[in-house]
Write a protein that holds these residues in place. Structure first.
Motif, short mmCIF file in Angstrom:
data_model
loop_
_atom_site.label_atom_id
_atom_site.label_comp_id
_atom_site.label_asym_id
_atom_site.label_seq_id
_atom_site.Cartn_x
_atom_site.Cartn_y
_atom_site.Cartn_z
N GLY A 190 0.70 -1.18 -0.04
CA GLY A 190 0.02 -0.13 0.16
C GLY A 190 0.88 1.10 0.02
O GLY A 190 0.56 2.14 -0.76
N VAL A 191 1.87 1.15 1.07
CA VAL A 191 2.95 2.56 0.85
C VAL A 191 3.45 2.73 -0.53
O VAL A 191 3.60 3.62 -0.97
CB VAL A 191 3.55 2.21 1.97
N MET A 192 4.06 1.52 -1.13
CA MET A 192 4.45 1.63 -2.39
C MET A 192 3.67 2.25 -3.50
O MET A 192 4.10 2.87 -4.00
CB MET A 192 5.20 0.42 -2.76
N ALA A 224 9.38 -9.29 -5.20
CA ALA A 224 8.99 -7.71 -4.80
C ALA A 224 9.29 -7.42 -3.54
O ALA A 224 9.39 -6.01 -3.56
CB ALA A 224 7.44 -7.63 -4.88
N ALA A 225 9.43 -8.23 -2.40
CA ALA A 225 9.88 -7.64 -1.30
C ALA A 225 11.33 -7.56 -1.36
O ALA A 225 11.72 -6.38 -0.75
CB ALA A 225 9.75 -8.75 -0.27
N VAL A 226 12.13 -8.01 -1.98
CA VAL A 226 13.45 -7.80 -2.20
C VAL A 226 13.63 -6.37 -2.72
O VAL A 226 14.22 -5.53 -2.39
CB VAL A 226 14.31 -8.70 -3.11
N ALA A 227 12.79 -6.04 -3.96
CA ALA A 227 12.94 -4.89 -4.87
C ALA A 227 12.51 -3.69 -3.65
O ALA A 227 13.09 -2.76 -3.73
CB ALA A 227 12.19 -4.92 -5.99
N ALA A 228 11.38 -4.08 -3.01
CA ALA A 228 10.99 -2.91 -2.11
C ALA A 228 12.18 -2.61 -1.01
O ALA A 228 12.51 -1.65 -0.32
CB ALA A 228 9.68 -3.33 -1.38
N GLY A 229 12.52 -3.83 -0.41
CA GLY A 229 13.80 -3.60 0.46
C GLY A 229 14.84 -2.75 0.07
O GLY A 229 15.54 -1.88 0.71
N VAL A 230 15.37 -3.09 -1.33
CA VAL A 230 16.21 -2.20 -2.07
C VAL A 230 15.92 -0.84 -2.23
O VAL A 230 16.75 -0.17 -1.74
CB VAL A 230 16.76 -2.91 -3.42
N PHE A 231 14.68 -0.64 -2.25
CA PHE A 231 14.23 0.84 -2.45
C PHE A 231 14.29 1.37 -1.19
O PHE A 231 14.80 2.51 -0.93
CB PHE A 231 12.81 0.96 -3.17
N MET A 232 14.30 0.50 -0.20
CA MET A 232 14.11 1.25 1.22
C MET A 232 15.51 1.56 1.74
O MET A 232 15.95 2.75 2.17
CB MET A 232 13.54 0.30 2.34
N ALA A 276 19.88 7.79 0.84
CA ALA A 276 19.50 9.02 0.18
C ALA A 276 19.18 10.26 1.08
O ALA A 276 19.83 11.42 1.21
CB ALA A 276 18.64 8.94 -0.78
N VAL A 277 18.18 9.90 2.06
CA VAL A 277 17.81 10.81 2.91
C VAL A 277 18.72 11.00 4.08
O VAL A 277 19.33 12.23 4.53
CB VAL A 277 16.45 10.24 3.90
N ARG A 320 10.63 5.64 9.59
CA ARG A 320 9.59 4.88 8.58
C ARG A 320 10.13 4.17 7.55
O ARG A 320 9.52 2.86 7.51
CB ARG A 320 8.75 6.21 7.75
N ASP A 321 11.08 4.28 6.86
CA ASP A 321 11.57 3.47 5.98
C ASP A 321 12.27 2.28 6.31
O ASP A 321 12.46 1.36 5.87
CB ASP A 321 12.64 4.24 4.91
N ALA A 322 12.83 2.47 7.64
CA ALA A 322 13.44 1.31 8.40
C ALA A 322 12.38 0.29 8.87
O ALA A 322 12.63 -0.95 8.64
CB ALA A 322 14.31 1.78 9.59
N GLY A 323 11.26 0.99 9.02
CA GLY A 323 10.19 -0.14 9.41
C GLY A 323 9.64 -0.82 8.14
O GLY A 323 9.30 -1.82 8.32
N LEU A 324 9.68 -0.23 7.06
CA LEU A 324 9.10 -0.56 5.95
C LEU A 324 10.42 -1.49 5.53
O LEU A 324 9.81 -2.74 4.80
CB LEU A 324 8.95 0.23 4.76
N LEU A 325 11.57 -1.62 5.45
CA LEU A 325 12.59 -2.35 5.29
C LEU A 325 12.29 -3.79 6.24
O LEU A 325 12.45 -4.86 5.65
CB LEU A 325 13.89 -1.80 5.44
N ALA A 326 11.95 -3.57 7.19
CA ALA A 326 11.70 -4.57 8.46
C ALA A 326 10.50 -5.59 7.89
O ALA A 326 10.63 -6.89 7.82
CB ALA A 326 11.49 -4.07 9.77
#
Length: 154
Positions: free
Chosen positions: A18-20, A76-84, A90-91, A125-131
């Motif tokens: 949903g976030v993605m 998809a989880a790997v791709a999302a994890g790489v994005f996170m 970057a941040v 937030r991104d660390a939580g999404l990475l988890a």
């Protein structure tokens, strides 16, 4: 596998997906703002920031949809994890270099007043999404997914 794992994976899929999906959908409607957000990080050569600004929302939408419907969850989880990981880097880089920018994670982006940055919240937030992405890599099978193992049928 514990009987509640597929339910946790379902929640992880829906939250991360949903976030993605929302992040991509909010950016895809304004490609110039998405490019401006990428450019504000001052990490890519000028030609690449436009390409990333244009492609990133579509990749986020695709990853989000795959996670939500439960198809190809592990990749998809790997791709999302790489994005996170990339977003966290970057941040963190912007923060360390003293840039005052909005992350552009959900549209917008660009310069903000120095007191208006929210780097710590964005990183957390991104660390939580990475988890969640890591959980889905380890436990990709969930309830109500197009792809499931025999013991998680809906």
């Amino acid at each position: 596998m514990r009987p509640w794992f597929p339910w946790v994976s379902l929640v992880a899929r829906l939250v991360l997906g949903g976030v993605m999906l929302v992040a991509g959908a909010l950016k895809v409607t304004d490609p110039e703002a998405a490019t401006q957000a990428v450019r504000a990080y001052e990490l890519l050569p000028q030609g690449f920031d436009g390409i990333v600004g244009l492609l990133l929302p579509f990749l986020e939408i695709a990853i989000g949809l795959l996670l939500i419907v439960g198809y190809g969850v592990r990749p998809a989880a790997v791709a999302a994890g790489v994005f996170m990981l990339l977003f966290i880097a970057a941040v963190s880089s912007a923060w360390a270099r003293g840039l005052a920018i909005d992350c552009g994670c959900f549209g917008g982006g660009g310069q903000v007043a120095p007191g208006q940055t929210k780097y710590l919240q964005e990183i957390l937030r991104d660390a939580g999404l990475l988890a969640l992405a890591v959980w889905l890599f380890v436990q990709p099978f969930s309830k109500f997914a197009l792809e499931s193992s025999g013991d998680t049928a809906s």
